[in-house]
Design a protein around this motif. Structure first.
Motif, short mmCIF file in Angstrom:
data_model
loop_
_atom_site.label_atom_id
_atom_site.label_comp_id
_atom_site.label_asym_id
_atom_site.label_seq_id
_atom_site.Cartn_x
_atom_site.Cartn_y
_atom_site.Cartn_z
N ASN A 6 0.81 -1.22 0.00
CA ASN A 6 0.00 0.00 0.00
C ASN A 6 0.85 1.27 0.00
OD1 ASN A 6 -2.41 1.43 0.01
ND2 ASN A 6 -2.41 1.59 2.27
N LEU A 7 1.82 1.32 -0.90
CA LEU A 7 2.78 2.43 -0.90
C LEU A 7 2.19 3.67 -1.58
CD1 LEU A 7 5.73 3.33 -0.29
CD2 LEU A 7 6.33 2.49 -2.57
N HIS A 8 2.16 4.75 -0.82
CA HIS A 8 1.73 6.05 -1.35
C HIS A 8 2.91 7.01 -1.25
CE1 HIS A 8 -2.78 5.53 -1.30
NE2 HIS A 8 -2.37 4.44 -0.66
N ALA A 9 3.14 7.79 -2.30
CA ALA A 9 4.23 8.77 -2.24
C ALA A 9 3.87 9.99 -3.05
CB ALA A 9 5.52 8.16 -2.75
N GLU A 10 4.43 11.12 -2.63
CA GLU A 10 4.20 12.35 -3.40
C GLU A 10 5.49 13.13 -3.56
OE1 GLU A 10 1.00 13.72 -0.72
OE2 GLU A 10 2.36 15.35 -0.13
N VAL A 11 5.49 13.98 -4.58
CA VAL A 11 6.64 14.84 -4.80
C VAL A 11 6.11 16.25 -4.98
CG1 VAL A 11 6.69 14.41 -7.30
CG2 VAL A 11 8.77 15.14 -6.14
N GLU A 12 6.73 17.17 -4.27
CA GLU A 12 6.29 18.58 -4.30
C GLU A 12 4.77 18.69 -4.12
OE1 GLU A 12 7.99 20.21 -7.86
OE2 GLU A 12 10.01 19.79 -7.15
N GLY A 13 4.25 17.91 -3.19
CA GLY A 13 2.83 17.99 -2.87
C GLY A 13 1.92 17.28 -3.87
N LYS A 14 2.49 16.69 -4.91
CA LYS A 14 1.68 16.02 -5.93
C LYS A 14 1.69 14.52 -5.67
CE LYS A 14 1.59 15.49 -10.94
NZ LYS A 14 2.45 15.60 -12.12
N LYS A 15 0.49 13.92 -5.56
CA LYS A 15 0.40 12.48 -5.32
C LYS A 15 0.82 11.72 -6.58
CE LYS A 15 -3.23 12.31 -1.81
NZ LYS A 15 -3.52 13.76 -1.61
N ILE A 16 1.81 10.86 -6.45
CA ILE A 16 2.31 10.13 -7.62
C ILE A 16 2.02 8.64 -7.47
CG2 ILE A 16 4.30 9.67 -9.10
CD1 ILE A 16 3.94 12.60 -9.01
N LEU A 17 2.39 8.06 -6.34
CA LEU A 17 2.11 6.65 -6.10
C LEU A 17 0.88 6.55 -5.20
CD1 LEU A 17 5.71 5.21 -5.54
CD2 LEU A 17 4.43 5.50 -7.68
N LYS A 18 -0.08 5.73 -5.62
CA LYS A 18 -1.38 5.77 -4.94
C LYS A 18 -1.79 4.39 -4.44
CE LYS A 18 -2.60 9.56 -8.04
NZ LYS A 18 -3.37 9.94 -9.22
N GLY A 19 -0.87 3.70 -3.80
CA GLY A 19 -1.22 2.41 -3.23
C GLY A 19 -0.66 1.25 -4.03
N SER A 38 3.25 7.32 -15.68
CA SER A 38 2.36 6.59 -14.78
C SER A 38 2.97 6.37 -13.40
CB SER A 38 1.95 5.26 -15.42
OG SER A 38 3.08 4.51 -15.74
N GLY A 39 4.29 6.61 -13.27
CA GLY A 39 4.91 6.52 -11.94
C GLY A 39 5.97 5.44 -11.81
N LYS A 40 6.42 4.89 -12.94
CA LYS A 40 7.40 3.80 -12.88
C LYS A 40 8.73 4.27 -12.30
CE LYS A 40 7.15 2.94 -17.36
NZ LYS A 40 6.26 4.05 -17.77
N SER A 41 9.24 5.39 -12.84
CA SER A 41 10.51 5.90 -12.31
C SER A 41 10.34 6.38 -10.87
CB SER A 41 11.04 7.05 -13.17
OG SER A 41 11.42 6.55 -14.44
N SER A 42 9.16 6.91 -10.57
CA SER A 42 8.91 7.37 -9.21
C SER A 42 9.00 6.20 -8.23
CB SER A 42 7.54 8.02 -9.10
OG SER A 42 7.48 9.15 -9.93
N LEU A 43 8.44 5.06 -8.63
CA LEU A 43 8.50 3.89 -7.76
C LEU A 43 9.96 3.48 -7.53
CD1 LEU A 43 7.27 1.50 -6.24
CD2 LEU A 43 7.08 0.28 -8.43
N SER A 44 10.76 3.47 -8.60
CA SER A 44 12.16 3.09 -8.41
C SER A 44 12.90 4.11 -7.57
CB SER A 44 12.84 2.84 -9.76
OG SER A 44 12.87 4.02 -10.52
N SER A 52 13.68 13.67 -2.70
CA SER A 52 12.60 14.59 -3.08
C SER A 52 11.21 13.94 -2.94
CB SER A 52 12.82 15.09 -4.51
OG SER A 52 13.09 14.00 -5.36
N TYR A 53 11.17 12.62 -2.76
CA TYR A 53 9.87 11.95 -2.61
C TYR A 53 9.51 11.77 -1.14
CZ TYR A 53 9.74 10.81 -7.55
OH TYR A 53 9.68 10.91 -8.92
N ASP A 54 8.25 12.05 -0.81
CA ASP A 54 7.75 11.81 0.54
C ASP A 54 6.81 10.62 0.50
OD1 ASP A 54 8.97 14.01 1.77
OD2 ASP A 54 7.42 15.35 0.95
N VAL A 55 7.12 9.65 1.35
CA VAL A 55 6.21 8.51 1.47
C VAL A 55 5.14 8.89 2.48
CG1 VAL A 55 6.00 6.12 2.20
CG2 VAL A 55 7.99 6.84 0.87
#
Ligand SMILES: Nc1ncnc2c1ncn2[C@@H]1O[C@H](COP(=O)(O)OP(=O)(O)O)[C@@H](O)[C@H]1O
Ligand SMILES: [Mg+2]
Lengths: 255, 448
Positions: A6-19, A38-44, A52-55
């Motif tokens: 259930n991983l959620h993460a955002e960057v600069e306040g923008k939700k990128i990973l949504k579970g 779609s968030g592939k690089s964000s996941l890696s 820069s990513y906040d979980v």
């Protein structure tokens, strides 16, 4: 080996990973496909520890340990490796010095002695051959002035040298000609064994003809929306991503 | 006057000059005495510069000259610690002729005595009969414009005269270890003259260290360098002195036809104030000059490099690369002026200054200046201020490399444009180690 829950993460306040949920076991190869953005690089990035990513929710266990609690260098020493989609150029840091430093820091963490110069050179030569990496490039500055293909091969050279448990390859195949793709894939196939695992992030099914995955997942809008076997990759190749977008678009993205 | 700062030392110097001359100048020849007199009058007018003087805009000298300082040569020598420890200046693997100076004074017992043929080295006060002294001493530098050189010329004591005979290429570098030490506040003024005759070759490494745990030392050094036809001089300066140490180091170079002069200035953390003036005068055609500099500024240190390259004749080349790493509450100043006279056609002049800010409380003032009156020239300059690339840091860390090691790799890489030009491997390694030592484990990084 890797459990993402259930991983959620955002960057600069923008939700990128949504579970995101994903289980990777030793010996497995997983492919993650999906349209651009779609968030592939964000996941890696989140897995490797980019600051820069906040979980915001969820957890990731790596061999039972809390991965998200570790500094990026500790994750690497624990055996996580990310082959970057866009490796940086670092002028003035020689490739070989960088490799030696990385290898020795990882060995130190694992309670192994520093590698002798001779042994190190032998290992480098051997691994260079594996990815057909030109000898002169190892003495140059890290990635400086390398072609796209040389940079990607350098990532796989590092992977081969550092012998990680889990390797994430972020679009290592994008932009490669067929020869380079064959070389990179051979390298990965040589390195595959029962104790390690690979996550291949890719946009194109072509890579999966060379490295056959056990599972294929489709990442869209920050979620894994479909999982299957290699037949799913073929279907995506044939039908494109539009039907995925249609089927899974959220209110946010539809609006 | 607004262009001068008022410090007790100024009046002490003015009042002390006559008595000082009577004591120290009694055995000097007439021309040196006249030079001192003239320079004294110039200093009296100039005084110590305030920040209203353009060249001292970012470097206030007042805080470094507040205390009363003793300046008589007797006091300066008597205050020196009896036991001299050369360890701070040790460079592993360096093969060189070692010359040791304590508070500017030549120490025969601590120096190598097997000097090579064709080289004359003696204390400057004993060199007045040398023809090269008569020809060049006080003639390379123009004291009418420069505060500290004027003061040095009036009051200098000790320092070295170095001459290399024509066609003599010295096999090993000269390693000039300059130790400044004292149990009192001292104002020391060493003076050097280096003459490389026609087709001669010499490498000089100056190392400046200090040993003054309880006092302040202000050192006003003036070095004149003459590089004659077809001669080659490699001139290294390594400043590693510590707390309480302040220095104005003025180097004035004159290059003749077909000569090559290369200067390498390394200023490391430790001293309170380092102000280097490096003036290279291209006094004939077809000369080549290299000015490489690296400054690491830490703590509350102020390090100021002022360079001036003066192209007066056609077909000369100059190349300048200065790099700065700013830590803690350090302040760095770079001022590089390239002057190209109207006749100096076909000049090739290049200058670059790059700075790396590793702390958000550090400051850098960088000012490149081009003044060009010739039309057929190739000149370029550039100045940058940046921070460590977070992308590069992440890349290195993602391979298991510790934060501090990653930072050290990147700082060494930043310095590489300068350090790769060091011609002596032992010195290159020494400098690289010094750089690494000064990159702290925990450093407050500038927020991107
Ligand atoms: N630093 C950032 N700031 C803002 N948005 C970002 C940043 N990095 C990525 N994104 C956004 O995150 C989304 C996912 O990007 P990415 O993970 O690169 O996708 P993929 O690798 O699947 O193409 C995109 O919408 C992208 O614009
Ligand atoms: Mg991507």
């Amino acid at each position: 080996m890797l459990s993402i829950r259930n991983l959620h993460a955002e960057v600069e306040g923008k939700k990128i990973l949504k579970g995101i949920n994903l289980e990777v076991k030793a010996g497995e190869v997983h492919a993650i496909m999906g349209p651009n953005g779609s968030g592939k690089s964000s996941l890696s990035s989140v897995l490797a520890g980019r600051e820069s990513y906040d979980v915001t929710e969820g957890e990731v266990l790596f061999d039972g340990k809390d991965l998200l609690d570790m500094a990026p260098e500790v994750r690497a020493r624990e055996g996580l490796f990310l082959a970057f989609q866009y490796p940086v150029e670092i002028p003035g840091v020689s490739n070989i010095n960088f490799l030696r430093t990385a290898l020795n820091e990882i060995r130190e963490y694992r309670g192994m002695p520093q590698m002798e110069a001779k042994e190190f050179l032998k290992l480098t030569k051997e691994k260079q051959k594996l990815v057909e990496f030109e000898a002169k490039l190892v003495n140059r500055s890290l990635n400086e002035g390398f072609s796209g293909g040389e940079k990607k091969r350098n990532e796989i050279l590092q992977l081969a040298m550092l012998e990680p448990k889990l390797s994430i390859l972020d679009e290592t195949d994008s932009g490669l000609d067929i020869d380079a793709l064959r070389i990179v894939s051979n390298g990965v196939n040589e390195l595959r064994n029962a104790n390690n695992a690979f996550v291949l992030i890719t946009h194109y099914q072509r890579l999966l003809e060379y490295i056959v995955p056990d599972f294929v997942h489709v990442l869209y809008d920050g979620r894994i929306v479909k999982s299957g076997t290699k037949e799913l990759a073929l279907e995506l190749e044939e039908r494109g991503y539009d039907w995925i977008k249609e089927e899974f678009k959220t209110e946010e993205t539809a609006g | 006057m607004a262009n001068q700062v008022s410090v007790p030392l100024y009046l002490d110097l003015l009042n002390g000059f006559e008595g000082w001359l009577a004591m120290e100048g009694s055995e000097e020849n007439e021309s040196v005495l006249q030079l001192r007199q003239k320079a004294f009058e110039q200093f009296k007018q100039l005084g110590f510069p305030s920040r209203k003087v353009e060249d001292w805009k970012y470097t206030p000298v007042q805080p470094f000259l507040q205390e009363p300082f003793e300046f008589s040569p007797v006091a300066v020598q008597n205050a020196a610690h009896a036991a001299i420890n050369l360890e701070k200046a040790y460079i592993d693997g360096l093969e060189a002729y070692k010359i040791v100076l304590v508070n500017g004074k030549f120490q025969s017992a601590l120096s190598d005595n097997n000097l090579p043929a064709g080289v004359t080295i003696k204390p400057i006060l004993e060199a007045q009969e040398e023809p090269a002294f008569a020809q060049y001493f006080g003639k390379v530098v123009n004291t009418s414009k420069y505060h500290f050189p004027a003061l040095n010329t009036a009051f200098f004591s000790d320092g070295l005269f170095i001459e290399v005979a024509a066609n003599t290429v010295v096999d090993k570098p000269f390693y000039l270890v300059q130790i400044y030490t004292g149990n009192k506040n001292l104002f020391v003024q060493p003076r050097n003259l280096v003459v490389a005759n026609r087709s001669a070759g010499i490498t000089i490494i100056e190392s400046i260290v200090s040993e003054n745990p309880e006092s302040n030392l202000f050192v006003n050094t003036l070095t004149e360098v003459v590089v004659k036809e077809n001669a080659q001089v490699n001139h290294y300066l390594l400043q590693t002195a510590g707390k309480g140490f302040r220095q104005v180091n003025h180097t004035e170079v004159s290059q003749k036809r077909d000569s090559v002069y290369s200067n390498y200035t390394f200023s490391l953390p430790g001293a309170d104030l380092l102000r280097n003036n490096l003036h290279v005068n291209l006094d004939d055609e077809h000369t080549e000059s290299h000015l490489y500099g690296l400054y690491l500024v830490a703590d509350r240190q102020l390090t100021d490099n002022h360079s001036f390259v003066s192209h007066l004749h056609p077909n000369c080349q100059s190349n300048e690369v200065y790099k700065g790493v700013l830590l803690d509450k350090g302040t760095g100043v770079f001022n590089g002026k390239i002057f190209v006279e109207r006749d100096a056609q076909k000049t090739n002049a290049f200058q670059q200054n790059n700075n790396l800010l590793l702390s958000n409380t550090a400051t850098i003032n960088s000012k490149p200046q081009l003044e060009i009156y010739a039309d057929d020239v190739k000149c370029s300059h550039g100045s940058t201020v940046g921070q460590l690339s977070q992308e590069a840091m992440f890349y290195l860390k993602s391979r298991g490399i510790a934060e501090q090691t990653a930072r050290r790799l990147l700082v060494s890489a930043f310095a590489f444009d300068v350090t790769q030009n060091i011609q002596i491997p032992a010195l290159e390694e020494h400098i690289n180690n010094l750089i690494i030592q000064h990159i702290p484990a925990e450093q407050e990084l500038v927020k991107a």
